[in-house]
Scaffold this motif. Structure first.
Motif, PDB file in Angstrom:
ATOM      1  N   PHE A 382       0.749  -1.132  -0.028  1.00  0.00           N
ATOM      2  CA  PHE A 382      -0.117   0.133   0.157  1.00  0.00           C
ATOM      3  C   PHE A 382       0.841   1.446   0.009  1.00  0.00           C
ATOM      4  O   PHE A 382       0.438   2.370   0.384  1.00  0.00           O
ATOM      5  CB  PHE A 382      -1.015   0.050   1.250  1.00  0.00           C
ATOM      6  CG  PHE A 382      -1.898  -1.173   1.085  1.00  0.00           C
ATOM      7  CD1 PHE A 382      -2.793  -1.269   0.060  1.00  0.00           C
ATOM      8  CD2 PHE A 382      -1.651  -2.151   2.058  1.00  0.00           C
ATOM      9  CE1 PHE A 382      -3.790  -2.176   0.418  1.00  0.00           C
ATOM     10  CE2 PHE A 382      -2.575  -3.230   2.248  1.00  0.00           C
ATOM     11  CZ  PHE A 382      -3.683  -3.313   1.328  1.00  0.00           C
ATOM     12  N   ASP A 383       2.065   1.055  -0.531  1.00  0.00           N
ATOM     13  CA  ASP A 383       2.919   2.285  -0.387  1.00  0.00           C
ATOM     14  C   ASP A 383       2.521   3.584  -1.245  1.00  0.00           C
ATOM     15  O   ASP A 383       2.497   4.528  -0.807  1.00  0.00           O
ATOM     16  CB  ASP A 383       4.524   1.994  -0.968  1.00  0.00           C
ATOM     17  CG  ASP A 383       5.194   1.030  -0.170  1.00  0.00           C
ATOM     18  OD1 ASP A 383       4.852   0.945   1.085  1.00  0.00           O
ATOM     19  OD2 ASP A 383       6.396   0.544  -0.323  1.00  0.00           O
ATOM     20  N   THR A 384       1.707   3.205  -2.487  1.00  0.00           N
ATOM     21  CA  THR A 384       1.173   4.166  -3.335  1.00  0.00           C
ATOM     22  C   THR A 384       0.172   4.816  -2.491  1.00  0.00           C
ATOM     23  O   THR A 384      -0.043   6.002  -2.638  1.00  0.00           O
ATOM     24  CB  THR A 384       0.715   3.624  -4.643  1.00  0.00           C
ATOM     25  OG1 THR A 384       1.955   3.071  -5.224  1.00  0.00           O
ATOM     26  CG2 THR A 384       0.174   4.698  -5.446  1.00  0.00           C
ATOM     27  N   LEU A 389      -2.267   9.528   0.643  1.00  0.00           N
ATOM     28  CA  LEU A 389      -2.935  10.027   2.030  1.00  0.00           C
ATOM     29  C   LEU A 389      -2.186  11.351   2.534  1.00  0.00           C
ATOM     30  O   LEU A 389      -2.737  11.854   3.520  1.00  0.00           O
ATOM     31  CB  LEU A 389      -3.022   8.704   2.859  1.00  0.00           C
ATOM     32  CG  LEU A 389      -4.085   7.889   2.538  1.00  0.00           C
ATOM     33  CD1 LEU A 389      -3.856   6.702   3.654  1.00  0.00           C
ATOM     34  CD2 LEU A 389      -5.486   8.222   2.600  1.00  0.00           C
ATOM     35  N   ARG A 390      -0.866  11.489   2.034  1.00  0.00           N
ATOM     36  CA  ARG A 390      -0.202  12.511   2.852  1.00  0.00           C
ATOM     37  C   ARG A 390      -0.775  13.964   2.646  1.00  0.00           C
ATOM     38  O   ARG A 390      -0.692  14.780   4.038  1.00  0.00           O
ATOM     39  CB  ARG A 390       1.164  12.740   2.166  1.00  0.00           C
ATOM     40  CG  ARG A 390       2.125  11.294   2.319  1.00  0.00           C
ATOM     41  CD  ARG A 390       2.603  11.172   3.596  1.00  0.00           C
ATOM     42  NE  ARG A 390       3.319   9.847   3.784  1.00  0.00           N
ATOM     43  CZ  ARG A 390       3.509   9.246   4.856  1.00  0.00           C
ATOM     44  NH1 ARG A 390       3.183   9.795   6.034  1.00  0.00           N
ATOM     45  NH2 ARG A 390       4.197   8.149   4.903  1.00  0.00           N
ATOM     46  N   ALA A 391      -1.669  14.165   1.725  1.00  0.00           N
ATOM     47  CA  ALA A 391      -2.229  15.468   1.692  1.00  0.00           C
ATOM     48  C   ALA A 391      -3.406  15.517   2.744  1.00  0.00           C
ATOM     49  O   ALA A 391      -3.801  16.579   3.101  1.00  0.00           O
ATOM     50  CB  ALA A 391      -3.079  15.559   0.432  1.00  0.00           C
ATOM     51  N   PHE A 392      -4.142  14.359   3.005  1.00  0.00           N
ATOM     52  CA  PHE A 392      -4.992  14.310   4.163  1.00  0.00           C
ATOM     53  C   PHE A 392      -4.195  14.606   5.424  1.00  0.00           C
ATOM     54  O   PHE A 392      -4.899  15.138   6.267  1.00  0.00           O
ATOM     55  CB  PHE A 392      -5.748  13.064   4.047  1.00  0.00           C
ATOM     56  CG  PHE A 392      -6.748  12.843   2.665  1.00  0.00           C
ATOM     57  CD1 PHE A 392      -8.135  13.342   2.682  1.00  0.00           C
ATOM     58  CD2 PHE A 392      -6.318  12.179   1.713  1.00  0.00           C
ATOM     59  CE1 PHE A 392      -8.681  13.274   1.666  1.00  0.00           C
ATOM     60  CE2 PHE A 392      -6.840  12.071   0.692  1.00  0.00           C
ATOM     61  CZ  PHE A 392      -8.139  12.640   0.603  1.00  0.00           C
ATOM     62  N   PHE A 422      -8.238   4.217  -1.871  1.00  0.00           N
ATOM     63  CA  PHE A 422      -8.159   3.039  -2.365  1.00  0.00           C
ATOM     64  C   PHE A 422      -8.871   2.553  -3.245  1.00  0.00           C
ATOM     65  O   PHE A 422      -8.930   1.015  -3.595  1.00  0.00           O
ATOM     66  CB  PHE A 422      -8.502   2.090  -1.017  1.00  0.00           C
ATOM     67  CG  PHE A 422      -7.332   2.452   0.049  1.00  0.00           C
ATOM     68  CD1 PHE A 422      -6.371   1.977   0.420  1.00  0.00           C
ATOM     69  CD2 PHE A 422      -7.848   3.586   1.120  1.00  0.00           C
ATOM     70  CE1 PHE A 422      -5.300   2.246   1.461  1.00  0.00           C
ATOM     71  CE2 PHE A 422      -7.016   4.067   1.951  1.00  0.00           C
ATOM     72  CZ  PHE A 422      -5.867   3.216   2.356  1.00  0.00           C
ATOM     73  N   ASP A 423      -9.510   3.101  -4.312  1.00  0.00           N
ATOM     74  CA  ASP A 423     -10.614   2.725  -5.190  1.00  0.00           C
ATOM     75  C   ASP A 423      -9.840   2.842  -6.422  1.00  0.00           C
ATOM     76  O   ASP A 423      -9.555   3.850  -7.237  1.00  0.00           O
ATOM     77  CB  ASP A 423     -11.770   3.966  -5.355  1.00  0.00           C
ATOM     78  CG  ASP A 423     -12.653   3.306  -6.204  1.00  0.00           C
ATOM     79  OD1 ASP A 423     -12.380   2.669  -7.029  1.00  0.00           O
ATOM     80  OD2 ASP A 423     -13.790   3.819  -6.012  1.00  0.00           O
TER      81      ASP A 423
END
Length: 437
Positions: A382-384, A389-392, A422-423
């Motif tokens: 799930f690295d990508t 998610l960093r922006a969140f 994740f979609d």
């Protein structure tokens, strides 16, 4: 933004899934596990302009009786395809307006369900109800045949808002419907409220909540109006200029949620609320909450079988949707065919991502390491997504720690956007979605 009542979501269903696939998936249902049934009643006495459901207006009782005839035929076909009288732990009547059915037609359906399936003694039998057309005889027949939960549409009690959505429903109608259902023995009552409607303000929704709280509903649902006139032509009757902007929608949702919580209800997921002793709140606290096409639920059945025009089913092999137009649905049944119009087969990757998305939608946190181990994925799978998610994280909406994703209190209204990370289908979508708030 998708509501994530399924994954993959309905815009990705396609015509490549047909009756043969559906029959195979039905035959694979485990006889030792319960299933859920959803019955779609696509008729209303009057069209509410905001509505996004598959429904049509009719006041002809013969149209509903003919529909029930075909529905009973579909039950028999599904029962034959399954190969045994499947155990049923939950039955949900949706619409449309299920209480547009005559008491006789409602009883025909409920009797047929018990003939074709094995209904658990503790089966939850629920119906969506329009208080404007609820009759005492309908309630008596429904309760005598097991109805134990009802969901009543309220939306907003302000007269100007009601006029703008073509749904005139004074408070007295809702109050009378609740009293009638409780007196008949319905154990659980849910009230549906909405925000983002034309001419709606924080003041109108606050007044509505103040008015309905004394009814002591067991649950509330608070949905945002999805303005999609390119999909629902009736919504073209709602002027864009009458709709609240994004900031006002956010305020309406926040104020409404706070008022319901202040009244002693527990917020469940994104848009449901329940009294502390209600099973929905108990399941949420125990980590056993689920999400399906009806929203948040305590239903733990893995298979959901849809009956009726446009209904959607979820089986281990994938999702199917029946023909949306009633004539096409009925013609298929008359020919002895299951009326499948489209669907999608699910892969192991879909199941894994569905688990992540449902967990986030229900509990606002997920352990990606645990998910990776459960599905046999490599380290760093799930690295990508974590990078995306960093922006969140920077905005204070998500906390990331050792592969654990937690949506903050501030981030909860945006959980659908977090799920979208994740979609794998979303970027390939050619469709348009309603906004996330």
């Amino acid at each position: 933004m998708p509501r994530y009542t399924s994954y993959p979501t309905a815009p990705h269903f396609h015509a490549g899934i047909g009756e043969g696939d559906y029959r195979n998936w039905l035959a694979a249902i485990d006889r030792d596990k319960p299933i859920s049934l959803y019955l779609h009643i696509p008729f209303c006495k009057q069209l509410c302009w905001y509505c996004g459901c598959n429904t049509q207006v009719t006041n002809r009782s013969s149209a509903l009786s003919d529909y029930v005839d075909a529905l009973l035929g579909e039950m028999a076909l599904v029962r034959h395809a399954i190969g045994h009288a499947a155990r049923v732990s939950s039955i949900h009547f949706g619409g449309g307006t299920p209480n547009a059915l005559s008491p006789r037609d409602l009883e025909r359906i409920l009797v047929a369900l018990r003939r074709q399936f094995s209904i658990d003694a503790a089966c939850e039998i629920a119906a969506e109800i329009d208080p404007r057309v609820l009759e005492g005889e309908w309630v008596d027949v429904a309760v005598a045949n097991g109805l134990n939960r009802a969901s009543l549409g309220v939306q907003d009690l302000d007269p100007r808002v009601q006029a703008a959505i073509n749904r005139i429903q004074p408070f007295a109608l809702t109050e009378r419907a609740v009293e009638r259902l409780r007196k008949a023995g319905v154990d659980s009552i849910n009230l549906d409220l909405m925000y983002g409607l034309p001419h709606q303000t924080t003041e109108t929704i606050a007044r509505t909540i103040a008015d309905v709280l004394p009814l002591r509903a067991d649950r509330f649902a608070l949905f945002g109006y999805a303005h999609v006139p390119w999909m629902k032509p009736a919504q073209k009757l709602i002027a864009d200029a009458s709709l609240p902007d994004a900031a006002e929608r956010f305020t309406q949702q926040s104020v409404a949620a706070a008022l319901i919580v202040e009244a002693g209800y527990v917020q469940i997921g994104l848009d449901h609320f329940a009294s502390r002793e209600d099973q929905l709140a108990v399941s949420s606290g125990d980590g056993r909450l689920h999400r399906n096409f009806q929203g948040y639920t305590t239903d733990e059945a893995e298979a959901l079988v849809g009956l009726g025009a446009s209904s959607i089913g979820r089986l281990d092999g994938g999702y199917i949707q029946n023909a949306t137009r009633i004539p096409e649905w009925r013609d298929a049944l008359a020919e002895g065919r299951l009326p499948v119009a489209r669907g999608i087969a699910v892969s192991d990757d879909d199941r894994m991502r569905r688990t992540i998305i449902e967990t986030l939608m229900c509990s606002f946190r997920v352990d990606l390491g645990e998910i990776a181990a459960r599905f046999g994925l490599r380290e760093g799978a799930f690295d990508t997504e974590i990078q995306n998610l960093r922006a969140f994280v920077d905005d204070g909406l998500v906390v990331l720690r050792d592969g654990r994703v937690s949506v903050t209190e501030r981030g909860r209204p945006f959980v659908r956007s977090v799920c979208a990370v994740f979609d794998r289908y979303l970027d390939r979508s050619a469709g348009r979605h309603s906004r996330s708030i």
